[in-house]
Design a protein around this motif. Structure first.
Motif, short mmCIF file in Angstrom:
data_model
loop_
_atom_site.label_atom_id
_atom_site.label_comp_id
_atom_site.label_asym_id
_atom_site.label_seq_id
_atom_site.Cartn_x
_atom_site.Cartn_y
_atom_site.Cartn_z
N SER A 81 31.25 38.69 40.48
CA SER A 81 31.51 38.00 41.75
C SER A 81 30.56 38.50 42.84
N PRO A 82 29.58 37.71 43.24
CA PRO A 82 28.62 38.20 44.24
C PRO A 82 29.23 38.44 45.61
N LEU A 83 30.36 37.76 45.92
CA LEU A 83 31.02 37.95 47.20
C LEU A 83 32.27 38.80 47.10
N GLY A 84 32.61 39.21 45.89
CA GLY A 84 33.80 40.03 45.70
C GLY A 84 35.10 39.27 45.93
N LYS A 85 35.05 37.95 45.76
CA LYS A 85 36.20 37.11 46.04
C LYS A 85 36.58 36.27 44.82
N VAL A 86 37.81 35.78 44.86
CA VAL A 86 38.26 34.76 43.90
C VAL A 86 38.37 33.43 44.66
N PRO A 87 38.31 32.32 43.90
CA PRO A 87 38.26 32.21 42.46
C PRO A 87 36.85 32.33 41.91
N LEU A 88 36.80 32.68 40.63
CA LEU A 88 35.62 32.48 39.81
C LEU A 88 36.02 31.54 38.69
N LEU A 89 35.10 30.73 38.26
CA LEU A 89 35.32 29.93 37.05
C LEU A 89 34.24 30.33 36.05
N LEU A 90 34.68 30.89 34.92
CA LEU A 90 33.77 31.23 33.85
C LEU A 90 33.66 30.03 32.93
N HIS B 70 42.49 25.96 29.56
CA HIS B 70 41.77 27.05 30.21
C HIS B 70 42.62 28.30 30.19
N GLU B 71 41.96 29.42 30.40
CA GLU B 71 42.66 30.69 30.55
C GLU B 71 42.67 31.06 32.03
N ARG B 72 43.74 31.72 32.45
CA ARG B 72 43.81 32.18 33.84
C ARG B 72 43.97 33.70 33.82
N LEU B 73 43.11 34.37 34.55
CA LEU B 73 43.06 35.82 34.53
C LEU B 73 43.17 36.35 35.96
N ALA B 74 44.26 37.04 36.26
CA ALA B 74 44.49 37.56 37.61
C ALA B 74 43.86 38.95 37.76
N VAL B 75 43.30 39.19 38.95
CA VAL B 75 42.73 40.51 39.25
C VAL B 75 43.41 41.07 40.50
N ASP B 76 43.42 42.37 40.59
CA ASP B 76 43.95 43.07 41.75
C ASP B 76 42.80 43.27 42.73
N LEU B 77 42.83 42.53 43.84
CA LEU B 77 41.72 42.59 44.79
C LEU B 77 41.71 43.88 45.60
N SER B 78 42.81 44.64 45.55
CA SER B 78 42.82 45.93 46.23
C SER B 78 42.20 47.03 45.36
N LYS C 207 39.44 46.29 42.68
CA LYS C 207 38.65 45.34 41.89
C LYS C 207 38.03 46.03 40.69
N PRO C 208 38.28 45.49 39.50
CA PRO C 208 37.68 46.11 38.31
C PRO C 208 36.17 45.94 38.28
N ASP C 209 35.51 46.82 37.56
CA ASP C 209 34.05 46.80 37.51
C ASP C 209 33.52 45.47 36.99
N THR D 239 37.61 29.85 32.02
CA THR D 239 38.52 30.91 32.47
C THR D 239 38.51 30.93 33.99
N LEU D 240 39.69 30.79 34.57
CA LEU D 240 39.83 30.85 36.03
C LEU D 240 40.25 32.26 36.41
N VAL D 241 39.35 32.97 37.07
CA VAL D 241 39.64 34.33 37.54
C VAL D 241 40.31 34.18 38.89
N SER D 242 41.49 34.78 39.00
CA SER D 242 42.34 34.42 40.13
C SER D 242 43.05 35.63 40.73
N HIS D 243 43.84 35.35 41.75
CA HIS D 243 44.75 36.30 42.37
C HIS D 243 46.06 35.57 42.62
#
Length: 225
Positions: free
Chosen positions: A48-57, A30-38, A40-42, A6-10
């Motif tokens: 994300s230790p840096l609070g940034k994208v991308p993440l790869l699960l 793969h799955e792609r999952l977008a997040v709102d960086l303004s 950020k969901p819990d 899963t690619l966590v993205s913006h």
């Protein structure tokens, strides 16, 4: 067998695009999952230790930082996008870092708040592009006819210039024919085209217009659209 990916993205992140291009080049499901960086969901902040994208699960494991993600994908999935020769591979990685420096210059350019700083940032960015032009080969890609991981880094860079020019800014690549040809080759590649959604340009324009920068002031003028 590779665990589920899963690619966590913006929607706008160029570093996410790098990973998306590599995944597409390797034709891996793969799955792609977008997040709102303004906002950020819990669950994202827990991963994300840096609070940034991308993440790869990767199954239950979490990878962060685009360079790490892309290298992992290249080491575990065919076809290999990095050169086999260690010296050439190191050279490509150096130019990947150069691409990150160009992205930093692009961000400073569109964030410049005065006309003078805007011009200065443009000159700095143009200087990096001129340096790159001098070190490119015959093309059409970075190292000839084969697409490499370094090419995945520069596809998202050139996408910014498409939007800048559509806004009405002068061509950053004027009199840089090697970069111009490379830009065209990347723009035509399915993996690069598919790394963003159809509304990417509209989203980027909205993002730039909201920056309260010199560029956003130019965009508000009727003759800039």
């Amino acid at each position: 067998m590779m665990p589920s990916l899963t690619l966590v993205s913006h929607h706008l992140c160029p570093y996410v695009q790098r990973a998306a291009i590599v995944l597409a080049e390797k034709s891996v499901p793969h799955e792609r999952l977008a997040v709102d960086l303004s906002a950020k969901p819990d669950w994202f902040q827990r991963l994300s230790p840096l609070g940034k994208v991308p993440l790869l699960l990767v199954g239950d494991a979490v990878l962060f930082e685009s360079a790490v993600i892309c290298d992992f994908l290249d080491e575990t999935l065919a076809p290999r996008l990095h050169p086999e020769d260690p010296l050439e591979r190191a050279r490509h990685r150096a130019w990947i870092e150069y691409g990150s420096a160009i992205l930093n210059d692009i961000a400073r350019f569109y964030s410049a708040d005065t006309e003078s700083s805007f011009a200065q940032r443009r000159a700095e960015l143009r200087g990096k592009l001129e340096w790159l032009e001098r070190h490119l080969g015959a093309g059409p890609y970075f190292a000839g006819t084969r697409f490499h991981l370094v090419d995945a880094v520069y596809g998202p860079i050139y996408r910014y210039f498409d939007t800048f020019e559509a806004i009405g800014l002068p061509d950053f690549l004027a009199d840089l024919p090697k970069l111009g040809a490379w830009r065209q080759a990347l723009a035509a590649r399915p993996s690069v085209k598919g790394a963003v959604a159809a509304d990417y340009d509209d989203r980027l324009r909205d993002f730039l217009a909201a920056r309260r920068s010199h560029l956003s002031t130019l965009m508000a003028r009727p003759n800039q659209d």
